[in-house]
Structures are given as structure tokens and as C-alpha cells.
Design a protein around this motif. Sequence first.
Motif, short mmCIF file in Angstrom:
data_model
loop_
_atom_site.label_atom_id
_atom_site.label_comp_id
_atom_site.label_asym_id
_atom_site.label_seq_id
_atom_site.Cartn_x
_atom_site.Cartn_y
_atom_site.Cartn_z
N LEU A 210 0.82 -1.20 0.00
CA LEU A 210 0.00 0.00 0.00
C LEU A 210 0.85 1.25 0.00
CD1 LEU A 210 -2.74 -1.08 2.56
CD2 LEU A 210 -3.15 -0.52 0.16
N ASN A 211 1.87 1.25 0.86
CA ASN A 211 2.76 2.40 0.95
C ASN A 211 3.49 2.63 -0.37
OD1 ASN A 211 4.20 4.51 2.38
ND2 ASN A 211 5.96 3.12 2.42
N ASN A 212 4.01 1.56 -0.97
CA ASN A 212 4.74 1.70 -2.23
C ASN A 212 3.84 2.23 -3.34
OD1 ASN A 212 7.06 0.73 -1.03
ND2 ASN A 212 6.80 -1.36 -1.76
N TYR A 213 2.60 1.71 -3.39
CA TYR A 213 1.69 2.15 -4.44
C TYR A 213 1.34 3.63 -4.28
CZ TYR A 213 -2.38 2.57 -7.43
OH TYR A 213 -3.26 3.00 -8.40
N LEU A 214 1.07 4.06 -3.06
CA LEU A 214 0.67 5.44 -2.85
C LEU A 214 1.83 6.41 -3.01
CD1 LEU A 214 -1.88 5.00 0.07
CD2 LEU A 214 -2.37 5.52 -2.33
N SER A 244 4.57 4.11 7.62
CA SER A 244 4.44 5.36 6.87
C SER A 244 3.53 6.39 7.51
CB SER A 244 3.86 5.04 5.48
OG SER A 244 2.55 4.52 5.60
N LYS A 245 2.64 5.95 8.40
CA LYS A 245 1.65 6.83 9.03
C LYS A 245 0.75 7.52 8.00
CE LYS A 245 4.13 7.67 13.34
NZ LYS A 245 3.30 6.73 14.08
N LEU A 246 0.53 6.88 6.86
CA LEU A 246 -0.41 7.41 5.89
C LEU A 246 -1.80 7.51 6.52
CD1 LEU A 246 0.71 5.36 2.76
CD2 LEU A 246 0.69 7.86 2.91
#
Length: 282
Positions: A210-214, A244-246
Amino acid sequence: MRFLLYFLMAGCLISLPATAAKAHILDLNKGDYISFEDMMTDLASVRIIFIGELHDSDAHHRAQLQVIHQLKEMGVDVAVGLEMFQASDQWALDLWSEGELAVDQFLPIYNQNWSMWPVYSSIFRYARDNEIPMIGLNLDREVTRMIASNGFASLPPSVAEGLPPIRCDISGEYQEYLRKALGGHGDNGQMFMHFCEAQVAWDTFMAWNLNNYLQANPGKVIVTLAGSGHSWRFGSPEQIERSSKLSHRILLPEMPGRMELGRASSKDGDYLLLGTEAGPMH
């Protein structure tokens, strides 16, 4: 005749009119019922939306599709993340979302990853018809089996170096959840630690993807569909917090005996979706 419905929320006793129980969304942070529109306004402001499910529940998938559809209608640049698909099969999801694969071509790849196409098909078809990217988030099954059998340390270096660091460093609540998943037989021994590492590997790998995609798609909001055990706050969302704390929100469907009024709180998620068996949220 009016009467009061009492339930415990976040350690406080709250009383609400019984008519409020007909609402379909409970804000677990405020302990109050809200409209679908108000929830959607909030969801559109974050980067990740986790929506839990029982995999075989058609009602839960209808609720998921309703959220995806509304975000699209609001002009949000939305993508759909899938626990159900291995990241290594992303090529097939790309071709599907771009309309390059017919159903009969796609289904063999889908069935290698998951099952229950009839209850998921409306989401997949909607994504394809509206050119919404679908993102495979999961580990290869063989890697998960290896970790569950012999622990993360048993992975060959060539496999381990392609994964984020995994350790069974989790909350007491999550440990209790995993012990229940083992039928109450979990302890602090080797079997429990391997099971724990496999579960955390699943959650961490999804958060990592998720982090990589965003990061690669800064304008996107991704709706993540996963089992409620991975979607609740101590699952993949906790790994997002650690890495990431997204910004994110957690929607959990009501599940009698597991996630329900009087038991669910902000420790579990942000919104409780009530009465999904009865029809659309409102």
C-alpha cells in the motif's frame, strides 16, 4: 413508545433513542450514528480506506462496492487494493482493469489466487468498467506456508531479502486474537510464534505494498478489501502506523458475536457498518 438503547462504547455508557438503531453507520470514535454522506466526506480526505469483510458475505461486498462507487462519483481518484490477489500476479489485474482480459481469460488466474467469484464479481466488473486500478497486496501463498511452518528465519535469503522485516512484535489484543484463531491452544511456544509471524507477515506485506503504491501514485485513494482480521486496527492498519503513518480509516461490518454493538469500539476501527444484510447503507 420511545425507549433507550444502552451500549458500552470506548469505556463510556451512552444512551441513544432506539430509533437511532435503524441507522446503518456508527462512528466509533464519537460514539454516534452518522449519515453515509458524512462518512464519505471523511473517507475522501484520507489515503487508505480499509473495509473488512467475511469473505463469503455478499452483503459485505455490496457495502464495499457502494463505498467504491460513491468515491468515484465524488471525483476521487480511487484504486482498489486486494488481500485476495498475490502481488506477483499484478500483471493480470492490470490487464483486467484495462479491459484487456475477458472474463473467461481472467478467471483461471483469479481462481489460482482466490475463490467465490460470484460474490466478488460485481466489484471486479465495476473496476474494469470504470478503469479503476486493482492492486494485488498479498504474499505468495508458498511464502506464507513456509513462515507458518518454520518461522520467518527459515526463509531462503533470496526470498527474505525481497520482503520487509517481519517480527512478531504485536499488541496483547492481537496476541489474544491469534490465540483464539488457534482454537485457544496458542501459547508462547514455537508453534504460536510461527503462526504469529505468518499473520504479521501478511499484514506487513500488505501495508508495504500500500505504501509503495501510494508513494508512486500521490493523487490516489486506495480502498483496501481484506478479511476483518486483517482490516481491524491491530492488523494491517497497525503496520501502516508503524511504517508510513499514511492517513487511513477502518470500516468494519457488524458480525454478531465478533464485531457488534456493545463490543466494538474505536480500538477496533473508525466506523461500524450496521445492518448490511438489510440493504444499502444510508
